[in-house]
Design an enzyme around this catalytic site. Structure first.
Site, PDB file in Angstrom:
ATOM      1  N   ARG A  80       2.638  25.687  -8.060  1.00  0.00           N
ATOM      2  CA  ARG A  80       2.833  25.872  -9.499  1.00  0.00           C
ATOM      3  C   ARG A  80       3.726  24.819 -10.127  1.00  0.00           C
ATOM      4  O   ARG A  80       3.813  24.731 -11.345  1.00  0.00           O
ATOM      5  CB  ARG A  80       3.373  27.287  -9.790  1.00  0.00           C
ATOM      6  CG  ARG A  80       4.685  27.587  -9.155  1.00  0.00           C
ATOM      7  CD  ARG A  80       5.012  29.066  -9.230  1.00  0.00           C
ATOM      8  NE  ARG A  80       5.829  29.381 -10.386  1.00  0.00           N
ATOM      9  CZ  ARG A  80       6.517  30.511 -10.523  1.00  0.00           C
ATOM     10  NH1 ARG A  80       6.462  31.437  -9.583  1.00  0.00           N
ATOM     11  NH2 ARG A  80       7.238  30.742 -11.582  1.00  0.00           N
TER      12      ARG A  80
ATOM     13  N   ARG B 163      15.755  42.074 -11.050  1.00  0.00           N
ATOM     14  CA  ARG B 163      15.103  41.584  -9.832  1.00  0.00           C
ATOM     15  C   ARG B 163      16.180  41.019  -8.922  1.00  0.00           C
ATOM     16  O   ARG B 163      17.015  40.230  -9.360  1.00  0.00           O
ATOM     17  CB  ARG B 163      14.088  40.487 -10.182  1.00  0.00           C
ATOM     18  CG  ARG B 163      13.445  39.917  -8.937  1.00  0.00           C
ATOM     19  CD  ARG B 163      12.334  38.968  -9.252  1.00  0.00           C
ATOM     20  NE  ARG B 163      12.844  37.679  -9.709  1.00  0.00           N
ATOM     21  CZ  ARG B 163      12.056  36.696 -10.105  1.00  0.00           C
ATOM     22  NH1 ARG B 163      10.743  36.876 -10.146  1.00  0.00           N
ATOM     23  NH2 ARG B 163      12.559  35.547 -10.493  1.00  0.00           N
TER      24      ARG B 163
ATOM     25  N   ASP C  97       3.222  33.598  -9.478  1.00  0.00           N
ATOM     26  CA  ASP C  97       3.090  33.375  -8.037  1.00  0.00           C
ATOM     27  C   ASP C  97       1.760  33.892  -7.506  1.00  0.00           C
ATOM     28  O   ASP C  97       1.201  33.311  -6.585  1.00  0.00           O
ATOM     29  CB  ASP C  97       4.255  34.037  -7.282  1.00  0.00           C
ATOM     30  CG  ASP C  97       5.488  33.162  -7.312  1.00  0.00           C
ATOM     31  OD1 ASP C  97       5.343  31.935  -7.139  1.00  0.00           O
ATOM     32  OD2 ASP C  97       6.587  33.681  -7.529  1.00  0.00           O
TER      33      ASP C  97
ATOM     34  N   GLU D 267       2.985  39.811  -6.044  1.00  0.00           N
ATOM     35  CA  GLU D 267       2.765  38.399  -6.376  1.00  0.00           C
ATOM     36  C   GLU D 267       2.252  37.621  -5.174  1.00  0.00           C
ATOM     37  O   GLU D 267       2.102  36.409  -5.225  1.00  0.00           O
ATOM     38  CB  GLU D 267       4.034  37.776  -6.960  1.00  0.00           C
ATOM     39  CG  GLU D 267       5.290  37.985  -6.152  1.00  0.00           C
ATOM     40  CD  GLU D 267       6.547  37.457  -6.853  1.00  0.00           C
ATOM     41  OE1 GLU D 267       6.454  36.747  -7.865  1.00  0.00           O
ATOM     42  OE2 GLU D 267       7.643  37.751  -6.349  1.00  0.00           O
TER      43      GLU D 267
HETATM   44  C1  PEP Z   1       5.950  35.521 -11.280  1.00  0.00           C
HETATM   45  O1  PEP Z   1       5.824  35.003 -10.173  1.00  0.00           O
HETATM   46  O2  PEP Z   1       4.990  35.726 -12.062  1.00  0.00           O
HETATM   47  C2  PEP Z   1       7.275  35.936 -11.756  1.00  0.00           C
HETATM   48  C3  PEP Z   1       7.424  36.667 -12.832  1.00  0.00           C
HETATM   49  O3  PEP Z   1       8.360  35.519 -11.067  1.00  0.00           O
HETATM   50  P1  PEP Z   1       8.878  34.008 -11.077  1.00  0.00           P
HETATM   51  O4  PEP Z   1       8.124  33.270 -12.158  1.00  0.00           O
HETATM   52  O5  PEP Z   1      10.325  34.039 -11.329  1.00  0.00           O
HETATM   53  O6  PEP Z   1       8.516  33.538  -9.718  1.00  0.00           O
HETATM   54 MG    MG Z   2       7.437  35.088  -8.763  1.00  0.00          MG
END
Ligand code: PEP
Ligand code: MG
Length: 575
Positions: free
Chosen positions: A470, A338, A460, A436
């Site tokens: 979160r 990513r 997200d 997301e």
């Molecule tokens: C998510 O948002 O679910 C994700 C995998 O990315 P991150 O937790 O790094 O934002």
């Molecule tokens: Mg994310």
């Protein structure tokens, strides 16, 4: 005295050991005594650090461009300059160095505690909250004195059974503590899917967040039982309770050992549906755990962790080495990198947070497109690594199709530059996008058309759909993966992708939580990506699942709009 604290368990398991309190400041500072002859030198070390920080603030003031945030940012800088120049901070620290012969960092952090106590006594809530600004300014001075990251070896007598108790830890802090042999993490703040919790989970040790007053109530050296599954901490337990937990700890170890037998067995349901179980990683160092887990690919390499805890940016060469190591070690199995998801709670060291809502601000792909030079470096490094394995690019936080188009153009530019230099790369590298943000989920087709694969970031997606921060434990009870809107969105994304023959995975925390394995299978998911330590438990669940039994129940769950009914159907699904 024995007592119990309740928080949110973010990483399962039981740990028993001695408390080690992290300094209330984000930086652990060294405490030592100096000689009388060293006093002047120590004071000038402190003064120099103040000057460095003053220079940084002034440079920032000059660099503020006109825009909507200008007034707010300038006011923020003015306040921090005022705190920096206030003699109650520096003069008191000078006196302390001279009178008690303590080192400069120690003096400054003690004076910070004095000021914090004074702020806490103020009735006016707004003024009381300004203590956070004092902490930020002091931390900056401490960093200037020690050179970042400024962490020092954690001095705990109990190596091997230390439990870190902190008020709060940033993801970068947890990364730093990765090198120390803690058996558990406890924090006052945080929530289930905060990046801090995610990183703690990746360490595969019991962790509890949102304990509220643990850092105040627990004393250094207290003996603790940490039950990461239940989210409870028992401080100075009685012998009988200790015996009970030791027994439970032994049982858990046994269960883990049994699961290890599944390592090389393919993840296939009872009716013959094959499932890919991939791993989420932060750094190449996580590869050892990946190998032990039996994961058959990397579904999410959170590359931004290469950028944290340092003052410079990782060079193309350094990034290339990191990506190539992972690609090579995975032996042609998929490695999904990513592009850096910086911003919000994962910031570069010199970034000054000015956005009122950083999670809605210049984060992830938005930041990459705003900093094309830095992005170009990363894209070249990923492309070069693609020569050594099945490397794929994943774009985080897509909200507009134009972001995909711009990224594809930048990838093309990076490819052209490598071609000019005759550096090898995979011309057909796959480019996927994270789903997301609700906008992308709701109009999936227009995003899907431009991407080779999708990865659902449930962490997200839940945050942005339910508008629940979160990382804020005060609203953690509203963060609900089983909200009917979330269930509908997930089923919609997975089914639409399957209909379009577009590979889709879930790489958010839901994928590694075995309570949701059958639910996701029932939506039609066949690619899960999670922390290495979660792979075998999820595989165990898959091996015992029969899709023709699951699907009708999952349909009922998605149709229901009653929380209680959803929960009872989920229990039935998992029984
Ligand atoms: C998510 O948002 O679910 C994700 C995998 O990315 P991150 O937790 O790094 O934002
Ligand atoms: Mg994310």
């Amino acid at each position: 005295m024995s007592f119990i604290l309740q928080g949110i368990g973010v990483s399962e398991g039981i740990a028993i050991g001695h408390a080690h309190l992290a300094a209330p400041s984000a930086l652990e500072v060294m405490h030592y005594l100096i000689s009388k002859q060293q006093v002047d030198k120590e004071i000038s070390r402190l003064n120099n650090a103040f000057s460095v920080v003053r220079g940084e603030f002034e440079a920032l003031q000059n660099s503020v461009s006109d825009g909507p945030a200008r007034a707010e940012f300038t006011a923020f800088l003015d306040l921090h300059l005022m705190i920096l120049d206030d003699p109650t901070l520096s003069d008191a620290a000078h006196t302390m160095i001279a009178q008690t012969l303590c080192n400069a960092e120690w003096a400054l952090s003690q004076q910070m505690q004095v000021l914090i106590a004074q702020f806490e006594a103020i009735e006016d809530a707004y003024l009381r909250e300004r203590k956070a600004d004092v902490v930020q300014v002091v931390e900056r001075v401490l960093k200037a004195m020690m050179g970042h990251p400024g962490y020092l070896p954690v001095a705990s007598k109990h190596t091997g059974d230390s439990i870190l108790v902190a008020h709060d830890l940033s993801p970068a802090d947890v990364m730093h503590y990765k090198q120390h042999q803690f058996v558990a993490f406890l924090t006052d703040l945080g929530s289930l899917t905060s990046h801090t919790a995610i990183v703690a989970r990746s360490l595969n040790i019991p962790s509890i967040v949102a304990l509220h007053h643990a850092h105040q109530l627990i004393l250094e050296e207290d003996y603790l039982i940490v039950d990461g599954t239940q989210g409870i901490v028992i401080v100075n337990p009685d012998q009988s309770i200790l015996d009970e937990y030791r027994l439970r700890q032994g049982q858990l170890e046994l269960e883990k050992k049994k699961l290890k037998r599944l390592k090389s067995i393919a993840a296939v349901t009872l009716d013959g549906t094959s499932v890919d179980l991939y791993a989420n990683i932060e750094l190449p160092e996580d590869m050892q755990q990946v190998k032990e887990s039996g994961a058959t690919g990397i579904g999410l390499f959170r590359s931004e962790f290469l950028f944290l805890n340092r003052d410079d940016l990782p060079s193309e060469e350094e990034q290339f080495e990191a990506y190539r190591t992972v690609a090579t070690e995975m032996h042609k199995q998929p490695v999904t990198i990513r592009t850096y998801d910086l911003g919000a709670d994962k910031n570069l060291n010199d970034a000054v947070q000015v956005a009122t809502n950083p999670a809605l601000g210049l984060r992830a792909i938005r930041m990459s497109l705003a900093e094309p030079k830095m992005f170009h470096t990363q894209l070249r490094a990923i492309l070069r690594a693609s020569h050594y394995g099945d490397v794929r690019i994943l774009i985080p936080m897509l909200s507009h199709v134009a972001e995909i188009e711009q990224t594809l153009q930048l990838i093309q530019q990076a490819k052209d530059s490598l071609k000019d230099e005759k550096k090898p790369f995979n011309e057909h590298i796959q480019v996927g996008g994270m789903i997301e943000i609700p906008a992308a989920a709701l109009r999936l087709n227009m995003f899907m058309r431009k991407l080779d694969f999708l990865s659902i970031g449930t962490n997200d997606l839940i945050q942005y759909t339910l508008v629940v921060d979160r990382i804020d434990d005060t609203v953690a009870h509203l963060y609900d993966p089983l909200h009917p809107a979330i269930l509908w969105l997930l089923s919609h994304i997975i089914q639409s992708a399957n209909r379009a023959n577009k590979p889709v995975s879930v790489c958010g925390e839901m994928a590694g939580d075995k309570r949701f394995t059958r639910l996701l299978l029932g939506f039609g998911l066949q690619q899960f990506s999670m922390y290495p330590a979660q792979v075998l438990a999820v595989k165990d669940q898959i091996l015992k699942s029969h899709l023709p039994d699951i699907v009708p129940l999952v349909r009922k769950i998605v149709k229901s709009d009653q929380t209680d009914k959803i929960k009872s159907l989920l229990t039935k699904l998992n029984s």
